[in-house]
Write a protein that holds these residues in place. Structure first.
Motif, mmCIF file in Angstrom:
data_model
loop_
_atom_site.group_PDB
_atom_site.id
_atom_site.type_symbol
_atom_site.label_atom_id
_atom_site.label_comp_id
_atom_site.label_asym_id
_atom_site.label_seq_id
_atom_site.Cartn_x
_atom_site.Cartn_y
_atom_site.Cartn_z
ATOM 1 N N ALA A 113 0.829 -1.203 0.000
ATOM 2 C CA ALA A 113 0.000 0.000 0.000
ATOM 3 C C ALA A 113 0.865 1.256 0.000
ATOM 4 O O ALA A 113 0.551 2.260 -0.659
ATOM 5 C CB ALA A 113 -0.939 -0.009 1.201
ATOM 6 N N GLY A 114 1.991 1.208 0.735
ATOM 7 C CA GLY A 114 2.900 2.356 0.743
ATOM 8 C C GLY A 114 3.511 2.613 -0.618
ATOM 9 O O GLY A 114 3.612 3.768 -1.074
ATOM 10 N N VAL A 115 3.946 1.523 -1.316
ATOM 11 C CA VAL A 115 4.502 1.682 -2.662
ATOM 12 C C VAL A 115 3.455 2.236 -3.615
ATOM 13 O O VAL A 115 3.714 3.153 -4.413
ATOM 14 C CB VAL A 115 5.042 0.331 -3.173
ATOM 15 N N LEU A 116 2.221 1.686 -3.526
ATOM 16 C CA LEU A 116 1.151 2.120 -4.420
ATOM 17 C C LEU A 116 0.774 3.582 -4.158
ATOM 18 O O LEU A 116 0.546 4.367 -5.103
ATOM 19 C CB LEU A 116 -0.064 1.210 -4.247
ATOM 20 N N ALA A 117 0.742 3.995 -2.887
ATOM 21 C CA ALA A 117 0.404 5.377 -2.551
ATOM 22 C C ALA A 117 1.475 6.341 -3.090
ATOM 23 O O ALA A 117 1.154 7.400 -3.666
ATOM 24 C CB ALA A 117 0.268 5.525 -1.042
ATOM 25 N N ALA A 118 2.747 5.980 -2.909
ATOM 26 C CA ALA A 118 3.819 6.832 -3.412
ATOM 27 C C ALA A 118 3.755 6.940 -4.933
ATOM 28 O O ALA A 118 3.902 8.043 -5.503
ATOM 29 C CB ALA A 118 5.170 6.270 -2.976
ATOM 30 N N ALA A 119 3.514 5.813 -5.612
ATOM 31 C CA ALA A 119 3.431 5.847 -7.068
ATOM 32 C C ALA A 119 2.260 6.694 -7.534
ATOM 33 O O ALA A 119 2.373 7.458 -8.512
ATOM 34 C CB ALA A 119 3.309 4.414 -7.607
ATOM 35 N N THR A 120 1.120 6.615 -6.834
ATOM 36 C CA THR A 120 -0.060 7.394 -7.224
ATOM 37 C C THR A 120 0.196 8.892 -7.087
ATOM 38 O O THR A 120 -0.131 9.691 -7.980
ATOM 39 C CB THR A 120 -1.263 6.977 -6.368
ATOM 40 N N VAL A 121 0.800 9.284 -5.975
ATOM 41 C CA VAL A 121 1.096 10.707 -5.753
ATOM 42 C C VAL A 121 2.104 11.207 -6.784
ATOM 43 O O VAL A 121 1.978 12.309 -7.352
ATOM 44 C CB VAL A 121 1.603 10.935 -4.322
#
Length: 386
Positions: A75-83
């Motif tokens: 979830a942390g990787v996905l959140a960083a990629a989305t931002v």
């Protein structure tokens, strides 16, 4: 390292964390280099992602035992990629890092959900007004499709190989089963032959030997008694022959308990041989398993026959002893005996038949003899009640 997620060998487990960490950091660095520049929120999130991605190394060995930690990391990787994509769609390449990561962190069915989230969220957050390089668009569109095709193909190939191995194992098991059936059939035939050989030797052969002996002595003054013994032996041999064929218990045991049957056997041998034969029972006599009683009776029968025919004994003592765990049979005579070199080796089929019978019921047999010193036969079997 296995190509199918979840099927990593020991070496793959050690290397997967560092390898995927290197891929993620390389993707992040490439996107930062090709992007419009790191500043503001993009810089902060990129630095945070650079710190977050290496956490995969200590997490990877525990991803199966702590699935919530794996989910939190992803979830942390996905959140960083989305931002990052929302501020600069050049980071779509870093978002593609989530596709292979999804399948190594999660089981297959949950991995597809993670892939779907990776394909959806960054695209929804992307700035539609920005112009992205062609390689970024190709990577973001074709990457998931290529990886999914690779994954499905690799998993299908592994299942095909597993099916081939399973078919080979089933064929091998069928061959082994056929061999076991053949061996069991042969063992059964051999066991039945040995049983018949023992029964014939212990019953018919001994009866016929007794008949011949009595007929040879029938010319003397006790002719009538000898002929009466012949009739008795003939009837007993006929009954034993029928029981051997039908695998029934010896006739004396069918009519009486073991101590009484042994006493009758001793009395009959005394009548045919003229020797002083005494039978004694000690301990708490009780019924045993039929196989055990039959074994002891046949051992006594063979030992008395040997003492009568070969040892030329004048005195024979038969003792049946009951204890808590064991039953012992001792047959001792004062006959001619035999050499030390033959002790325990057997001088004919009778001794070997005794050994086979006793071994078959988990017992032990000991034979002691010396020239001129008589012979002692001792059989010991477990006292298993009927």
């Amino acid at each position: 390292m296995g190509v199918v997620p979840g099927a990593l060998d020991a070496r793959g487990e050690r290397l997967a964390g560092p390898i995927f960490t290197g891929v993620g950091l390389a993707g992040l660095a490439a996107c930062a280099f090709w992007g419009s520049g790191l500043r503001g929120v993009t810089l902060v999130v990129a630095v945070a992602a650079a710190v977050w991605v290496p956490l995969l190394i200590p997490l990877f060995p525990h991803r199966r035992t702590h699935p919530w930690l794996a989910a939190g990391y992803y979830a942390g990787v996905l959140a960083a990629a989305t931002v990052l994509v929302a501020n600069d769609d050049s980071f779509m390449g870093f978002a593609s890092f989530g596709y292979p990561l999804a399948f190594v962190l999660f089981p297959a069915r949950w991995g597809f959900f993670a892939v779907a989230a990776t394909a959806t969220l960054p695209l929804l957050a992307a700035n539609s007004d920005s112009r992205s390089p062609t390689w970024v668009l190709v990577l973001s569109m074709a990457g998931p499709l290529l990886y999914a095709a690779w994954f499905v193909g690799a998993e299908s190939e592994q299942r095909r190989k597993a099916n081939v191995r399973l078919e080979a194992a089933l064929e091998e098991n069928a061959n082994l089963h056929a061999q076991l059936l053949t061996q069991a059939r042969e063992a059964g035939v051999l066991d039945e032959r040995q049983r018949m050989a023992r029964e014939i030797h212990d019953t018919i052969a001994q009866g016929l030997t007794g008949i011949v002996t009595q007929l040879q002595a029938a010319d003397g003054p006790d002719r009538d008694r000898r002929l009466a013994q012949v009739r008795v032996l003939a009837r007993e041999s006929l009954g034993e022959a029928r029981r051997a064929v039908q695998a029934l218990r010896p006739e004396p045991l069918a009519e009486a308990q073991l101590p009484e049957a042994l006493s009758r056997l001793a009395a009959r041998v005394a009548g045919t041989s003229g020797a002083d034969v005494r039978a004694e029972t000690t301990g708490d006599a009780r019924p045993l398993l039929p196989d055990l009683e039959e074994t002891l009776y046949r051992v006594a029968q063979e030992a008395l026959a040997n003492a009568e025919k070969h040892a030329k004994a004048s005195r024979i003592a038969l003792t049946l002893s009951y204890s808590d765990d064991l039953v012992l049979l001792d047959v001792v005579d004062d006959g001619v005996g035999f050499r030390d070199g033959d002790r325990g080796e057997g001088t004919g089929f009778g001794l070997e038949a005794m050994r086979q019978r006793v071994r078959r019921v988990a017992g032990t047999l000991a034979i002691e003899s010396a020239p001129g010193g008589g012979t002692a036969v001792s059989a010991q079997v477990p006292a298993i009640p009927a």
